[in-house]
Write an enzyme that holds these catalytic residues in place. Structure first.
Site, PDB file in Angstrom:
ATOM      1  CG  ASP A 107      -7.264  -3.343  -2.229  1.00 46.73           C
ATOM      2  OD1 ASP A 107      -7.600  -2.300  -1.451  1.00 46.73           O
ATOM      3  OD2 ASP A 107      -6.214  -3.826  -1.991  1.00 46.73           O
ATOM      4  CG  HIS A 158      -5.592  -2.591   0.734  1.00 46.10           C
ATOM      5  ND1 HIS A 158      -5.679  -2.498   0.086  1.00 46.10           N
ATOM      6  CD2 HIS A 158      -4.605  -2.043   1.636  1.00 46.10           C
ATOM      7  CE1 HIS A 158      -4.179  -1.115  -0.037  1.00 46.10           C
ATOM      8  NE2 HIS A 158      -3.546  -1.343   1.604  1.00 46.10           N
ATOM      9  CB  SER A 205      -1.252  -0.123   0.999  1.00 46.90           C
ATOM     10  OG  SER A 205      -1.770   0.729   1.264  1.00 46.90           O
TER      11      SER A 205
END
Lengths: 283, 283
Positions: A226, A261, A150
């Site tokens: 996600d 995620h 991320s």
């Protein structure tokens, strides 16, 4: 020895050790890292190193506890280093007000805007200071690669593309690929940088890839379920499009069906990423 | 459907789903489980199941997040079920006062002492109620094995030895092997059972092994740097001694050099344990 040992656990045949030290890049604040040494390094041989940069809200612990990296790192005989995601306790007004700015959200850049610029220098910390600290350990920092998740995927891609001589390869789980074009990136660049988005272009992986000369070695995995991908925070397609336009055949962007995620996603592909970097680090 | 779906994450090609339901064994309190279904079960085929019992202070989440089991469970096409370690919110005086008794510390027994006996019936919950709940999922509960960590290792060994028809095999990380002879076990049995230690003998894996008729299939890993091992809480030697006296060749007790009591230890040997059970579940 400037590293203070805080704790150690045997794992996967090697050792995970937490150290703290005073960081000059981070305005002399104390910071912590977790270091996994595979068995041959525990016995004193120098091994290559793979840096892992975590995402928003994380510390040096989350990926060490939940990433599932150690069996594969032991098999490849590669050290893993997990730094924190920001300075801690910089005492800047508003530092702890939001999850995506300030503490836990350093964005792997050097802040130029007051009052952030004193301590929020995660770029210098990771690229310059951290390798010098590792000289005390059986780690060969001339053989280094970098990956992350991320915000840390953004960090891994940009630090690699800006320092090709220092890192052999980069990979990322669910990275922020084009921060000048997404809400997280805009907030960070406008908050940390005196010239805002314009200054942020130097920290945008998609823009950096446009200017890349040599073939980069990059692996990206991003999940189609996600929520941040669906919200346009990650934009892997923009990165992929540039890679195709430039004919960069060693840039793989994989959209993984149904994954989100979380660390469950990371742990699923953890071994893949370690093996990807091992090819470069052992070449 | 009596299972309420709370969340789901794709992991390792399968799916991890959290469910909650009202448990009759636990005095009609709400309880939660995590269930990993490998890809063939997600597609509807019934698969064998491996129950994982956690240790003191844990919930259904800890081992699911940190155990590192899913890649191996997907490779073996085995479902994993993670229950909680006690009832929650039973409102018994003193329930939340210590880490090793009450909430998070059900010890996988049926309490017979007031006021614990109303809700603290983790034995019935795991052995009888939980399999009936799984009938709603693509799980073949006639092919079941059981494993766990610390207090949950005690649970796995005792539930297996008391219910050989129900479980094909048992394994444990750092189990409490002889609870009538260690402080944790004495506190639990004296607190939960009307006749204290004497009544606790039926929940002592080492004593149960003495009475075992058929060759059991058991794998135990315990770390030599485990503080609880050093304090005499685990006593794997006592269990091993009985196995040797009885000539039980399929009972392996492995003392792992330098490992502690943490999830780092569990994740190191997670794949080993899944493969051990797969041999029994696929036989």
């Amino acid at each position: 020895m400037s590293l203070n040992k805080k704790s150690a656990n045997k794992v996967s045949g090697g050792t995970l050790t937490k150290y703290s030290f005073t960081s000059s890049s981070l305005n002399s604040l104390e910071t912590a890292i977790n270091v996994f040494l595979p068995s041959s390094a525990v016995s004193g041989s120098k091994v290559p190193v793979l840096y892992y940069l975590s995402g928003l809200t994380c510390t040096e612990d989350n990926a060490a506890q939940k990433g599932g990296f150690f069996n594969a790192a032991e098999a490849a005989q590669i050290a893993l280093v997990f730094p924190d995601t920001s300075p801690r306790g910089a005492k800047v007004d508003g530092e702890d007000e939001s999850y995506d700015f300030g503490s836990g959200a350093g964005f792997y850049l050097n802040a130029t805007k007051q009052p952030w610029s004193a301590a929020y220098n995660m770029y210098d910390y990771i690229v310059k200071e951290l390798p010098s600290k590792l000289g005390e350990l059986p780690i060969d920092t001339s053989k280094a690669s970098i990956f992350g998740h991320s915000m840390g995927g953004h960090g891994a891609l940009t630090l690699y593309l800006k320092n090709r001589g220092q890192y052999k390869s980069a990979s990322a789980f669910s990275p922020i690929c084009n921060p000048t074009a997404c809400p997280w990136g805009k907030k960070a660049f406008e908050g940390y940088l005196e010239n805002g988005l314009k200054e942020g272009e130097q920290y945008d992986a998609t823009l950096l890839l446009k200017d890349a000369q040599d073939q980069p070695g990059i692996l990206i995995d991003s999940g189609t379920a996600d929520d941040f991908y669906k919200q346009g925070q990650l934009l892997p397609e923009n990165f992929q499009k540039v890679a195709e336009e430039k004919g960069f055949k060693n840039v793989q962007v994989r959209l993984q069906d149904g994954y989100d995620h979380s660390y469950f996603f990371i742990s699923t592909f953890a071994e893949d990423h370690i093996k990807f970097h091992a090819k470069f680090l052992k070449a």
